[in-house]
Design a protein around this motif. Structure first.
Motif, PDB file in Angstrom:
ATOM      1  N   GLN A 141       0.835  -1.209   0.000  1.00 60.60           N
ATOM      2  CA  GLN A 141       0.000   0.000   0.000  1.00 60.60           C
ATOM      3  C   GLN A 141       0.867   1.254   0.000  1.00 60.60           C
ATOM      4  O   GLN A 141       0.495   2.271  -0.585  1.00 60.60           O
ATOM      5  CB  GLN A 141      -0.917  -0.015   1.220  1.00 60.60           C
ATOM      6  N   GLU A 142       2.016   1.155   0.631  1.00 63.52           N
ATOM      7  CA  GLU A 142       2.931   2.306   0.691  1.00 63.52           C
ATOM      8  C   GLU A 142       3.503   2.652  -0.686  1.00 63.52           C
ATOM      9  O   GLU A 142       3.924   3.785  -0.920  1.00 63.52           O
ATOM     10  CB  GLU A 142       4.082   2.012   1.661  1.00 63.52           C
ATOM     11  N   GLN A 143       3.534   1.699  -1.586  1.00 58.35           N
ATOM     12  CA  GLN A 143       4.077   1.926  -2.927  1.00 58.35           C
ATOM     13  C   GLN A 143       3.045   2.479  -3.906  1.00 58.35           C
ATOM     14  O   GLN A 143       3.398   2.928  -4.996  1.00 58.35           O
ATOM     15  CB  GLN A 143       4.624   0.607  -3.493  1.00 58.35           C
ATOM     16  N   GLU A 144       1.785   2.459  -3.521  1.00 58.72           N
ATOM     17  CA  GLU A 144       0.724   2.800  -4.458  1.00 58.72           C
ATOM     18  C   GLU A 144       0.836   4.214  -5.027  1.00 58.72           C
ATOM     19  O   GLU A 144       0.655   4.432  -6.231  1.00 58.72           O
ATOM     20  CB  GLU A 144      -0.651   2.608  -3.801  1.00 58.72           C
ATOM     21  N   LYS A 145       1.123   5.196  -4.180  1.00 53.59           N
ATOM     22  CA  LYS A 145       1.188   6.584  -4.631  1.00 53.59           C
ATOM     23  C   LYS A 145       2.236   6.752  -5.733  1.00 53.59           C
ATOM     24  O   LYS A 145       1.973   7.393  -6.758  1.00 53.59           O
ATOM     25  CB  LYS A 145       1.498   7.518  -3.462  1.00 53.59           C
ATOM     26  N   GLN A 146       3.398   6.141  -5.552  1.00 54.01           N
ATOM     27  CA  GLN A 146       4.456   6.251  -6.546  1.00 54.01           C
ATOM     28  C   GLN A 146       4.074   5.521  -7.837  1.00 54.01           C
ATOM     29  O   GLN A 146       4.353   5.998  -8.946  1.00 54.01           O
ATOM     30  CB  GLN A 146       5.768   5.676  -5.995  1.00 54.01           C
ATOM     31  N   ILE A 147       3.417   4.384  -7.688  1.00 52.49           N
ATOM     32  CA  ILE A 147       2.982   3.623  -8.864  1.00 52.49           C
ATOM     33  C   ILE A 147       1.978   4.436  -9.675  1.00 52.49           C
ATOM     34  O   ILE A 147       2.061   4.500 -10.905  1.00 52.49           O
ATOM     35  CB  ILE A 147       2.371   2.270  -8.436  1.00 52.49           C
ATOM     36  N   VAL A 148       1.041   5.074  -8.996  1.00 52.94           N
ATOM     37  CA  VAL A 148       0.053   5.919  -9.682  1.00 52.94           C
ATOM     38  C   VAL A 148       0.755   7.054 -10.421  1.00 52.94           C
ATOM     39  O   VAL A 148       0.426   7.358 -11.580  1.00 52.94           O
ATOM     40  CB  VAL A 148      -0.980   6.470  -8.676  1.00 52.94           C
ATOM     41  N   GLU A 149       1.716   7.685  -9.766  1.00 51.99           N
ATOM     42  CA  GLU A 149       2.467   8.777 -10.414  1.00 51.99           C
ATOM     43  C   GLU A 149       3.210   8.275 -11.646  1.00 51.99           C
ATOM     44  O   GLU A 149       3.246   8.958 -12.685  1.00 51.99           O
ATOM     45  CB  GLU A 149       3.446   9.398  -9.419  1.00 51.99           C
ATOM     46  N   ASP A 150       3.778   7.089 -11.545  1.00 55.20           N
ATOM     47  CA  ASP A 150       4.497   6.511 -12.688  1.00 55.20           C
ATOM     48  C   ASP A 150       3.549   6.229 -13.855  1.00 55.20           C
ATOM     49  O   ASP A 150       3.897   6.458 -15.023  1.00 55.20           O
ATOM     50  CB  ASP A 150       5.195   5.208 -12.275  1.00 55.20           C
ATOM     51  N   ILE A 151       2.360   5.726 -13.525  1.00 53.28           N
ATOM     52  CA  ILE A 151       1.373   5.435 -14.579  1.00 53.28           C
ATOM     53  C   ILE A 151       0.942   6.718 -15.276  1.00 53.28           C
ATOM     54  O   ILE A 151       0.918   6.793 -16.514  1.00 53.28           O
ATOM     55  CB  ILE A 151       0.140   4.715 -13.980  1.00 53.28           C
ATOM     56  N   LYS A 167      -9.099  -5.909  -4.012  1.00 58.18           N
ATOM     57  CA  LYS A 167      -7.963  -4.983  -4.042  1.00 58.18           C
ATOM     58  C   LYS A 167      -8.004  -4.054  -5.244  1.00 58.18           C
ATOM     59  O   LYS A 167      -7.743  -2.853  -5.115  1.00 58.18           O
ATOM     60  CB  LYS A 167      -6.643  -5.758  -4.012  1.00 58.18           C
ATOM     61  N   LYS A 168      -8.330  -4.605  -6.432  1.00 57.01           N
ATOM     62  CA  LYS A 168      -8.302  -3.745  -7.620  1.00 57.01           C
ATOM     63  C   LYS A 168      -9.383  -2.676  -7.575  1.00 57.01           C
ATOM     64  O   LYS A 168      -9.148  -1.523  -7.973  1.00 57.01           O
ATOM     65  CB  LYS A 168      -8.406  -4.558  -8.905  1.00 57.01           C
ATOM     66  N   LEU A 172      -8.491   1.358  -7.519  1.00 57.39           N
ATOM     67  CA  LEU A 172      -8.955   2.306  -8.530  1.00 57.39           C
ATOM     68  C   LEU A 172      -9.840   3.390  -7.918  1.00 57.39           C
ATOM     69  O   LEU A 172      -9.750   4.561  -8.302  1.00 57.39           O
ATOM     70  CB  LEU A 172      -9.717   1.569  -9.631  1.00 57.39           C
ATOM     71  N   HIS A 173     -10.671   3.016  -6.960  1.00 60.29           N
ATOM     72  CA  HIS A 173     -11.537   4.003  -6.310  1.00 60.29           C
ATOM     73  C   HIS A 173     -10.723   4.964  -5.452  1.00 60.29           C
ATOM     74  O   HIS A 173     -10.954   6.186  -5.468  1.00 60.29           O
ATOM     75  CB  HIS A 173     -12.578   3.287  -5.449  1.00 60.29           C
ATOM     76  N   THR A 174      -9.762   4.442  -4.739  1.00 58.61           N
ATOM     77  CA  THR A 174      -8.919   5.270  -3.863  1.00 58.61           C
ATOM     78  C   THR A 174      -8.133   6.301  -4.655  1.00 58.61           C
ATOM     79  O   THR A 174      -7.991   7.455  -4.232  1.00 58.61           O
ATOM     80  CB  THR A 174      -7.940   4.379  -3.068  1.00 58.61           C
ATOM     81  N   HIS A 175      -7.625   5.899  -5.813  1.00 52.23           N
ATOM     82  CA  HIS A 175      -6.733   6.768  -6.589  1.00 52.23           C
ATOM     83  C   HIS A 175      -7.392   7.379  -7.821  1.00 52.23           C
ATOM     84  O   HIS A 175      -6.711   7.899  -8.704  1.00 52.23           O
ATOM     85  CB  HIS A 175      -5.490   5.976  -7.006  1.00 52.23           C
TER      86      HIS A 175
END
Length: 251
Positions: A141-151, A167-168, A172-175
């Motif tokens: 979960q800690e990696q999600e923000k960076q992954i979203v930015e990369d996408i 999870k999916k 998607l709803h969270t971000h």
């Protein structure tokens, strides 16, 4: 706009495959962000108790009925749907659309060897430009923000997320706000495994007969028995109860 029905605490858009594709194509052309999801029997059962999953699904912009059992249930509950819009078929059609429109897609999910193989398959089937990027589905979960930015940095027009439920949906709803620069986002479950050739999809006759779940169960009985046998029984119970309450209310 097509009618959105509600059965078993679940919102579903009454759209055909063709209408769904048209709606997505228009949203991308107008740069109007669209969050898509699908529901099947198992997910609807999980939504009854998982409030976060229920919220994540029902607040999506576009919700299709992925499972044949959902089509049957909707008809039984006097809210018939036009047709099943299977997530894997929609995903496949959208990658073709991306190629035709010169859009690029991002693939997130599955094991590294699966997502890389699928990326290569799409590049060979269409061209290298159709893939904006990809990443496996194993992250904290800690990696999600960076992954979203990369996408977002890839400027992809479509994002497909092949991670297990819930999870999916929650990801998607969270971000969804951070992902608004991607015009179309969608969860596709185990579609990467199938299209990459790791697992096989049920024959057409089983898909149309509502037995696709059984074919999946036969492939991995130890892992899938609880999800399908118990989950399907619970779904039938929900439908019967809802039908009984409907009849009682209207008697």
């Amino acid at each position: 706009m097509a009618q959105r029905i509600q059965i078993l605490n679940t919102q579903i858009d009454n759209l055909s495959m063709a209408e769904t594709l048209q709606r997505i194509e228009l949203a991308i052309a107008q740069n109007n962000p669209l969050h898509h999801t699908v529901v099947n029997a198992g997910k609807i059962v999980a939504m009854q108790k998982n409030e976060q999953l229920r919220k994540s699904v029902n607040e999506a912009d576009l919700i299709n009925a992925d499972g044949q059992a959902v089509i049957w249930a909707a008809k039984l509950l006097n809210q018939p749907l036009k047709e099943r819009v299977a997530g894997i078929d929609l995903f496949d059609n959208l990658v073709k659309m991306a190629h035709q429109k010169a859009y690029s897609v991002y693939l997130l999910g599955a094991q590294e060897e699966v997502v890389s193989a699928l990326s290569e398959k799409f590049k060979q089937t269409y061209n290298a430009n159709v893939i904006a990027g990809y990443r496996n589905g194993y992250f904290s979960q800690e990696q999600e923000k960076q992954i979203v930015e990369d996408i977002v940095s890839t400027k992809a027009k479509m994002l497909f997320v092949a991670i297990s439920s819930p999870k999916k949906e929650i990801f998607l709803h969270t971000h969804r706000e951070a992902l608004k620069q991607i015009p179309f986002i969608m969860g596709v479950g185990g579609s990467f495994d199938v299209l990459a050739g790791k697992t096989k999809r049920a024959p057409k006759w089983m898909q149309k007969s509502g037995l696709e779940w059984f074919y999946r169960f036969l492939q991995e009985p130890k892992r899938m028995w609880k999800r399908y046998l118990i989950g399907n029984s619970k779904f039938i119970g929900l439908v019967v109860k809802a039908k009984f309450n409907f009849n009682k209310k209207n008697s």
